[in-house]
Design a protein around this motif. Structure first.
Motif, PDB file in Angstrom:
ATOM      1  N   ASN A  18      47.028  26.461  41.776  1.00  7.96           N
ATOM      2  CA  ASN A  18      46.118  27.422  41.171  1.00  7.96           C
ATOM      3  C   ASN A  18      46.578  28.838  41.510  1.00  7.96           C
ATOM      4  OD1 ASN A  18      44.274  25.397  40.281  1.00  7.96           O
ATOM      5  ND2 ASN A  18      43.416  25.316  42.340  1.00  7.96           N
ATOM      6  N   PHE A  19      46.284  29.783  40.637  1.00  8.25           N
ATOM      7  CA  PHE A  19      46.522  31.186  40.940  1.00  8.25           C
ATOM      8  C   PHE A  19      45.362  31.699  41.781  1.00  8.25           C
ATOM      9  CE2 PHE A  19      48.976  30.561  37.098  1.00  8.25           C
ATOM     10  CZ  PHE A  19      50.127  31.288  37.341  1.00  8.25           C
ATOM     11  N   VAL A  20      45.665  32.310  42.913  1.00  4.37           N
ATOM     12  CA  VAL A  20      44.666  32.884  43.807  1.00  4.37           C
ATOM     13  C   VAL A  20      45.129  34.296  44.148  1.00  4.37           C
ATOM     14  CG1 VAL A  20      43.476  32.668  46.023  1.00  4.37           C
ATOM     15  CG2 VAL A  20      44.173  30.608  44.781  1.00  4.37           C
ATOM     16  N   GLY A  21      44.289  35.287  43.870  1.00  2.00           N
ATOM     17  CA  GLY A  21      44.705  36.658  44.117  1.00  2.00           C
ATOM     18  C   GLY A  21      43.538  37.552  44.478  1.00  2.00           C
ATOM     19  N   TYR A  22      43.879  38.802  44.766  1.00  2.00           N
ATOM     20  CA  TYR A  22      42.852  39.773  45.122  1.00  2.00           C
ATOM     21  C   TYR A  22      43.343  41.181  44.845  1.00  2.00           C
ATOM     22  CZ  TYR A  22      45.488  41.274  49.182  1.00  2.00           C
ATOM     23  OH  TYR A  22      46.472  41.792  49.990  1.00  2.00           O
ATOM     24  N   ALA A  23      42.404  42.097  44.770  1.00  4.24           N
ATOM     25  CA  ALA A  23      42.700  43.531  44.739  1.00  4.24           C
ATOM     26  C   ALA A  23      41.619  44.234  45.552  1.00  4.24           C
ATOM     27  CB  ALA A  23      42.707  44.061  43.307  1.00  4.24           C
ATOM     28  N   VAL A  24      42.052  45.117  46.436  1.00  7.67           N
ATOM     29  CA  VAL A  24      41.138  45.963  47.206  1.00  7.67           C
ATOM     30  C   VAL A  24      41.198  47.334  46.554  1.00  7.67           C
ATOM     31  CG1 VAL A  24      40.660  47.019  49.445  1.00  7.67           C
ATOM     32  CG2 VAL A  24      41.452  44.645  49.327  1.00  7.67           C
ATOM     33  N   PHE A  25      40.027  47.890  46.250  1.00  8.68           N
ATOM     34  CA  PHE A  25      40.002  49.137  45.498  1.00  8.68           C
ATOM     35  C   PHE A  25      38.800  49.998  45.870  1.00  8.68           C
ATOM     36  CE2 PHE A  25      37.436  46.122  43.209  1.00  8.68           C
ATOM     37  CZ  PHE A  25      36.402  46.840  42.641  1.00  8.68           C
ATOM     38  N   THR A  26      38.921  51.261  45.529  1.00  8.21           N
ATOM     39  CA  THR A  26      37.797  52.201  45.641  1.00  8.21           C
ATOM     40  C   THR A  26      37.575  52.805  44.269  1.00  8.21           C
ATOM     41  OG1 THR A  26      39.289  53.985  46.290  1.00  8.21           O
ATOM     42  CG2 THR A  26      38.221  52.762  48.074  1.00  8.21           C
ATOM     43  N   MET A  27      36.366  53.294  44.078  1.00 11.23           N
ATOM     44  CA  MET A  27      36.025  53.980  42.842  1.00 11.23           C
ATOM     45  C   MET A  27      35.435  55.340  43.190  1.00 11.23           C
ATOM     46  SD  MET A  27      34.646  51.006  40.338  1.00 11.23           S
ATOM     47  CE  MET A  27      35.025  51.986  38.908  1.00 11.23           C
ATOM     48  N   GLU A  28      35.809  56.321  42.415  1.00 12.93           N
ATOM     49  CA  GLU A  28      35.304  57.670  42.618  1.00 12.93           C
ATOM     50  C   GLU A  28      33.773  57.643  42.633  1.00 12.93           C
ATOM     51  OE1 GLU A  28      35.762  62.048  40.522  1.00 12.93           O
ATOM     52  OE2 GLU A  28      36.602  60.287  39.565  1.00 12.93           O
ATOM     53  N   GLY A  29      33.199  58.323  43.613  1.00 14.55           N
ATOM     54  CA  GLY A  29      31.753  58.385  43.725  1.00 14.55           C
ATOM     55  C   GLY A  29      31.137  57.241  44.511  1.00 14.55           C
ATOM     56  N   GLN A  30      31.952  56.302  44.967  1.00 19.19           N
ATOM     57  CA  GLN A  30      31.471  55.161  45.745  1.00 19.19           C
ATOM     58  C   GLN A  30      31.896  55.336  47.200  1.00 19.19           C
ATOM     59  OE1 GLN A  30      29.752  52.323  44.593  1.00 19.19           O
ATOM     60  NE2 GLN A  30      29.524  53.408  42.673  1.00 19.19           N
ATOM     61  N   ALA A  31      30.987  55.084  48.116  1.00 25.41           N
ATOM     62  CA  ALA A  31      31.281  55.269  49.539  1.00 25.41           C
ATOM     63  C   ALA A  31      32.127  54.128  50.105  1.00 25.41           C
ATOM     64  CB  ALA A  31      29.973  55.382  50.324  1.00 25.41           C
ATOM     65  N   ALA A  32      31.958  52.930  49.585  1.00 24.38           N
ATOM     66  CA  ALA A  32      32.612  51.747  50.156  1.00 24.38           C
ATOM     67  C   ALA A  32      33.804  51.308  49.300  1.00 24.38           C
ATOM     68  CB  ALA A  32      31.603  50.604  50.255  1.00 24.38           C
ATOM     69  N   ALA A  33      34.710  50.573  49.950  1.00 15.98           N
ATOM     70  CA  ALA A  33      35.808  49.917  49.238  1.00 15.98           C
ATOM     71  C   ALA A  33      35.343  48.502  48.874  1.00 15.98           C
ATOM     72  CB  ALA A  33      37.050  49.857  50.118  1.00 15.98           C
ATOM     73  N   TYR A  34      35.928  47.965  47.826  1.00 17.08           N
ATOM     74  CA  TYR A  34      35.561  46.648  47.331  1.00 17.08           C
ATOM     75  C   TYR A  34      36.786  45.751  47.287  1.00 17.08           C
ATOM     76  CZ  TYR A  34      31.424  49.160  45.866  1.00 17.08           C
ATOM     77  OH  TYR A  34      30.296  49.927  45.864  1.00 17.08           O
ATOM     78  N   GLU A  35      36.538  44.448  47.384  1.00 15.44           N
ATOM     79  CA  GLU A  35      37.599  43.468  47.192  1.00 15.44           C
ATOM     80  C   GLU A  35      37.157  42.505  46.113  1.00 15.44           C
ATOM     81  OE1 GLU A  35      40.493  40.396  49.580  1.00 15.44           O
ATOM     82  OE2 GLU A  35      38.580  40.912  50.502  1.00 15.44           O
ATOM     83  N   ILE A  36      37.993  42.380  45.089  1.00 12.89           N
ATOM     84  CA  ILE A  36      37.748  41.401  44.042  1.00 12.89           C
ATOM     85  C   ILE A  36      38.773  40.292  44.221  1.00 12.89           C
ATOM     86  CG2 ILE A  36      39.160  42.667  42.349  1.00 12.89           C
ATOM     87  CD1 ILE A  36      37.188  41.612  40.183  1.00 12.89           C
ATOM     88  N   THR A  37      38.308  39.056  44.237  1.00 11.34           N
ATOM     89  CA  THR A  37      39.216  37.914  44.351  1.00 11.34           C
ATOM     90  C   THR A  37      39.220  37.178  43.016  1.00 11.34           C
ATOM     91  OG1 THR A  37      37.441  36.563  45.295  1.00 11.34           O
ATOM     92  CG2 THR A  37      38.942  37.636  46.834  1.00 11.34           C
ATOM     93  N   PHE A  38      40.377  36.661  42.674  1.00 10.98           N
ATOM     94  CA  PHE A  38      40.573  35.976  41.399  1.00 10.98           C
ATOM     95  C   PHE A  38      41.028  34.549  41.647  1.00 10.98           C
ATOM     96  CE2 PHE A  38      41.753  40.449  40.675  1.00 10.98           C
ATOM     97  CZ  PHE A  38      40.882  40.770  39.653  1.00 10.98           C
ATOM     98  N   LEU A  39      40.622  33.647  40.741  1.00  7.99           N
ATOM     99  CA  LEU A  39      41.059  32.254  40.784  1.00  7.99           C
ATOM    100  C   LEU A  39      41.235  31.768  39.352  1.00  7.99           C
ATOM    101  CD1 LEU A  39      41.577  29.555  42.282  1.00  7.99           C
ATOM    102  CD2 LEU A  39      39.141  29.094  42.038  1.00  7.99           C
ATOM    103  N   SER A  40      42.368  31.114  39.095  1.00  9.71           N
ATOM    104  CA  SER A  40      42.611  30.527  37.787  1.00  9.71           C
ATOM    105  C   SER A  40      43.459  29.278  37.950  1.00  9.71           C
ATOM    106  CB  SER A  40      43.343  31.513  36.876  1.00  9.71           C
ATOM    107  OG  SER A  40      43.652  30.894  35.631  1.00  9.71           O
ATOM    108  N   LYS A  41      43.105  28.240  37.218  1.00 14.45           N
ATOM    109  CA  LYS A  41      43.914  27.020  37.233  1.00 14.45           C
ATOM    110  C   LYS A  41      45.105  27.137  36.296  1.00 14.45           C
ATOM    111  CE  LYS A  41      40.234  23.979  38.616  1.00 14.45           C
ATOM    112  NZ  LYS A  41      39.585  22.703  38.497  1.00 14.45           N
ATOM    113  N   ASN A  42      44.962  27.942  35.233  1.00 18.94           N
ATOM    114  CA  ASN A  42      46.008  27.991  34.220  1.00 18.94           C
ATOM    115  C   ASN A  42      46.623  29.379  34.008  1.00 18.94           C
ATOM    116  OD1 ASN A  42      43.996  29.385  32.865  1.00 18.94           O
ATOM    117  ND2 ASN A  42      43.577  27.746  31.405  1.00 18.94           N
ATOM    118  N   GLY A  43      46.148  30.384  34.725  1.00 16.96           N
ATOM    119  CA  GLY A  43      46.677  31.726  34.557  1.00 16.96           C
ATOM    120  C   GLY A  43      46.128  32.455  33.345  1.00 16.96           C
ATOM    121  N   LYS A  44      45.127  31.878  32.692  1.00 18.15           N
ATOM    122  CA  LYS A  44      44.530  32.491  31.503  1.00 18.15           C
ATOM    123  C   LYS A  44      43.025  32.672  31.648  1.00 18.15           C
ATOM    124  CE  LYS A  44      48.075  30.835  28.508  1.00 18.15           C
ATOM    125  NZ  LYS A  44      48.647  29.924  27.658  1.00 18.15           N
TER     126      LYS A  44
END
Length: 91
Positions: A18-44
């Motif tokens: 399976n595809f397993v990934g993440y991105a750590v990011f900040t957004m203007e105007g937001q005090a905290a950083a966020y982490e989004i994790t991704f999962l896909s069995k087929n990459g689509k």
């Protein structure tokens, strides 16, 4: 849309291929950083989960960012592409 800054990202395949990934990011105007994790069995077809990437921030800010990701395909794609690119996969 708020300015997005990706701090780090990665994508790999797990033991079940399976595809397993993440991105750590900040957004203007937001005090905290966020982490989004991704999962896909087929990459689509992608599932994701959003969390604070360290110190928790206000819940209302978290809900705003989650709603932005749900509603804005370009934002979701930018985050996913960062993870795919960092992992050396083709988007």
């Amino acid at each position: 849309m708020s300015q997005l800054t990706i701090e780090r990202a990665d994508m790999r395949r797990d033991e079940e291929n399976n595809f397993v990934g993440y991105a750590v990011f900040t957004m203007e105007g937001q005090a905290a950083a966020y982490e989004i994790t991704f999962l896909s069995k087929n990459g689509k077809d992608w599932d994701y989960s959003l969390n604070f990437a360290g110190e928790s921030g206000p819940e209302e800010d978290f809900l705003k960012v989650d709603a932005l990701i749900e509603e804005n395909d370009d934002l979701f794609d930018d985050l996913l592409d960062a993870a795919i690119d960092a992992g050396g996969f083709e988007a």
